[in-house]
Scaffold this active site. Structure first.
Site, short mmCIF file in Angstrom:
data_model
loop_
_atom_site.label_atom_id
_atom_site.label_comp_id
_atom_site.label_asym_id
_atom_site.label_seq_id
_atom_site.Cartn_x
_atom_site.Cartn_y
_atom_site.Cartn_z
N ASP A 1 0.78 -1.39 -0.03
CA ASP A 1 -0.21 0.23 -0.15
C ASP A 1 0.58 1.55 0.09
OD1 ASP A 1 -2.19 -1.48 -0.30
OD2 ASP A 1 -3.09 -0.57 2.21
N ASP B 1 -1.21 -5.30 4.02
CA ASP B 1 -2.55 -4.75 4.22
C ASP B 1 -4.09 -5.71 4.35
OD1 ASP B 1 -0.94 -3.41 5.17
OD2 ASP B 1 -2.35 -1.20 4.63
N LYS B 2 -3.90 -5.89 2.71
CA LYS B 2 -4.42 -6.65 2.29
C LYS B 2 -4.53 -8.13 2.22
CE LYS B 2 -6.10 -3.19 2.07
NZ LYS B 2 -4.90 -2.58 2.11
N CYS C 1 5.34 -2.56 8.19
CA CYS C 1 6.40 -0.64 8.10
C CYS C 1 5.74 -0.65 10.02
CB CYS C 1 5.43 0.62 8.02
SG CYS C 1 5.26 -0.03 6.18
N GLU D 1 -6.81 4.36 -0.21
CA GLU D 1 -6.80 5.47 1.23
C GLU D 1 -5.92 6.97 1.41
OE1 GLU D 1 -4.58 1.71 3.92
OE2 GLU D 1 -3.27 3.26 2.96
N SER E 1 -4.82 5.18 5.48
CA SER E 1 -3.77 4.52 5.98
C SER E 1 -3.51 4.23 7.80
CB SER E 1 -2.18 5.00 5.67
OG SER E 1 -1.27 4.16 6.57
#
Length: 553
Positions: A78, A119-120, A192, A439, A464
């Site tokens: 992302d 994320d996904k 992250c 985002e 985000s």
């Protein structure tokens, strides 16, 4: 076992011949066939080390008496994808669930392990686990270490970089400063380092009981992570032999516990998108109102970037998710985990090792949970991370500055088109409108980096986990389907009151009705994939009769 149809029937002789051609022998075919859905790629820092971890998972499967069979799962970074409006990111979650369905069911696997991190990918794998409901376990790849800021202190992370862009455009940083940050804020492999969406969902995976205790916060570069990978491989074979399936783990109680943990640690607002989508795969319904209800009685006891000074390595050192759970033993509901233990047993055996990172409930960072749900004539539902909002912006009234893309917001920040007191509105950014609900980290970070203290942002897009400040997203109904946010004009007065949970525009209803007669969504070029996604969203919305329609796609 499910794989017996391949291994023991006369009619599947040719199918076994193909498996032998792929390298399996008699011994392999006598054991449970265990899939390894590996999201390794060379584009995502959170995934560059997953090839090694998947190897350890396979070693554990073999040691426990299973036959591992690996395939690749796609993943989008992302943070990288934001430079192209990231319209494909959220739709990729469903694509990942479909990928796993295709591979597991087509090859009659007895169980599978999801090797994931970002994320996904993680929520997509959780969706697949409940959808297929055969033995499954996830290994999340671990957080990145914190990077260095301009002072050389270990306080830098991805959000530091995004905010630096706004600071530079306001003349507060030099090109040399930017170069230094670019090379120091993301030091190596891992998701992250703040409590952004990847780490939020990895924590949710552990809280749901779908990964082994400790996995969510163990650092990507640690030897302990390799040990966890091996143990995960061993455990999936045990789940197959026990017949333990995800539906007995991810229950209503498990989702209740996960939401509680999310609120306690101050996780990403994207959790409000992903947990309901996972639950729906199992026929359960949770929505934003559950988050808001629990938020009022759940103290925020962690202050992890972007909300505060700590990073995931600090949370891990302080006791991890088990330590957080230990603060809420009375509120936890009974829930089985892939480890075999009940989540309350895990909480009872945990210790908090640093009360400055995981505070007591009597001395929280914030008296309520991380998420608040705002409603009013501008939104039937919207979401804000209230623990990342300064006290002076918990209530705000100001004129709208309306944009339909991020680039125009960034230009306005640079050129002085936004002033203190404004409410920046970015509309037509929803699931159907963008499409793909991108985002808004670039504009929110630019606003913060530019030094604005009294500028709010409202969007039907999402944020985000790295976003901080008075940023209200997930506004529903979205602009594309005629929601009031799509009817706003420059100068309209917007009132936001996070404490009272309200979001309103000061306009008469008849004015909105007149504007609706002139409503026309912007025309955007779409790929075939995005066209199909928009159609899916619109069909889902038109046929759904429940209050949860907005978050399940």
């Amino acid at each position: 076992m499910r794989s017996d149809i391949l291994k023991k029937r006369i009619e599947t002789l040719p199918h076994r011949a193909l498996l032998r051609a792929a390298g399996l022998d008699d011994e392999d075919l006598e054991k449970p066939l265990i899939g390894v859905a590996n999201a390794f790629n060379e584009l995502i820092p959170g995934h560059v080390h997953l090839r090694e971890l998947a190897g350890k998972v396979k070693e554990g499967i073999r040691e426990a008496g299973g036959t591992p069979l690996e395939w690749g799962v796609p993943g989008i970074c992302d943070g990288v994808a934001m430079h192209v409006s990231m319209r494909h990111s959220l739709p990729s979650r469903d694509h990942i669930a479909d990928n796993i369905e295709l591979m597991v069911l087509s090859h009659s696997l007895d169980g599978w392990v999801g090797v994931t991190n970002c994320d996904k990918i993680t929520p997509g794998m959780l969706m697949a686990a409940l959808r297929l409901d055969i033995p499954a376990i996830l290994l999340t790849g671990g957080p990145m270490e914190a990077g260095l800021d301009l002072k050389g202190e270990k306080k830098g992370d991805l959000s530091t970089g995004f905010e630096a862009v706004g600071s530079y455009k306001k003349g507060k940083l030099t090109t040399e400063d930017l170069d230094q940050l670019e090379r120091s804020i993301c030091p190596g492999p891992g998701s992250c380092s703040g409590l952004f969406t990847a780490n939020s969902m990895n924590c949710m995976t552990e809280a749901l009981g779908m990964s082994l205790p400790g996995v969510a916060t163990t650092m990507a570069v640690s030897g302990k992570k390799r040990k966890e990978a091996f143990e995960t491989g061993q455990r999936v074979v045990g789940l197959v032999r026990e017949g333990t399936v995800p539906s007995v783990i991810m229950t209503d109680n498990a989702f209740h516990n996960a939401v509680l943990v999310d609120l306690a640690i101050g996780g990403s607002t994207n959790v409000v998108l992903h947990l309901p989508a996972v639950a729906e795969e199992g026929g359960m319904e949770i929505g934003p109102d559950l988050f808001d209800e629990l938020s009022r009685s759940t103290q925020n006891i962690c202050h992890i970037s972007p909300s505060g000074p700590h990073h995931m390595e600090d949370l891990d050192r302080a006791g991890g998710i088990s330590g957080v759970l230990s603060r809420f033993i009375k509120e936890l509901r009974p829930s089985k985990t892939v480890s075999g233990a009940d989540i309350r047993e895990i909480a009872a055996s945990a210790r908090v090792l640093d009360e400055g990172v995981i505070r007591s409930r009597g001395s929280p960072f914030f008296p309520e949970g991380g998420i608040a749900v705002l409603k009013g004539n501008l939104a039937a539902s919207s979401v804000v991370k209230q623990t990342a909002v300064s006290g002076e912006m918990m209530r705000h009234r100001g004129p709208a500055k309306v944009f339909q893309n991020e680039e125009d917001v960034l230009d306005a920040v640079e050129n002085g088109g936004i002033v203190e007191g404004d409410v920046v509105v970015i509309n037509f950014m929803g699931k159907a409108g963008a499409p793909g609900m991108p985002e808004m980290l670039s504009p929110t970070a630019a606003i913060m980096g530019a030094g604005y203290r009294k500028v709010a942002l409202v969007t039907d897009g999402r944020f985000s986990g790295a976003t901080r400040g008075p940023c209200v997203g997930h506004v529903e109904p979205e602009a594309y389907v005629g929601g009031p946010i799509g009817l706003l004009r420059d100068g309209d007065i917007i009132e936001m009151d996070i404490t009272a949970r309200t979001l309103n525009v000061i306009l008469e209803g008849k004015e909105l009705e007149e504007r609706k007669k002139q409503f026309e969504p912007p025309d955007r070029a779409l790929t075939p994939f995005l066209s199909r996604y928009r159609e899916k969203v619109l069909n889902h919305t038109s046929t759904d009769t429940g209050p949860h329609e907005w978050h399940c796609i």
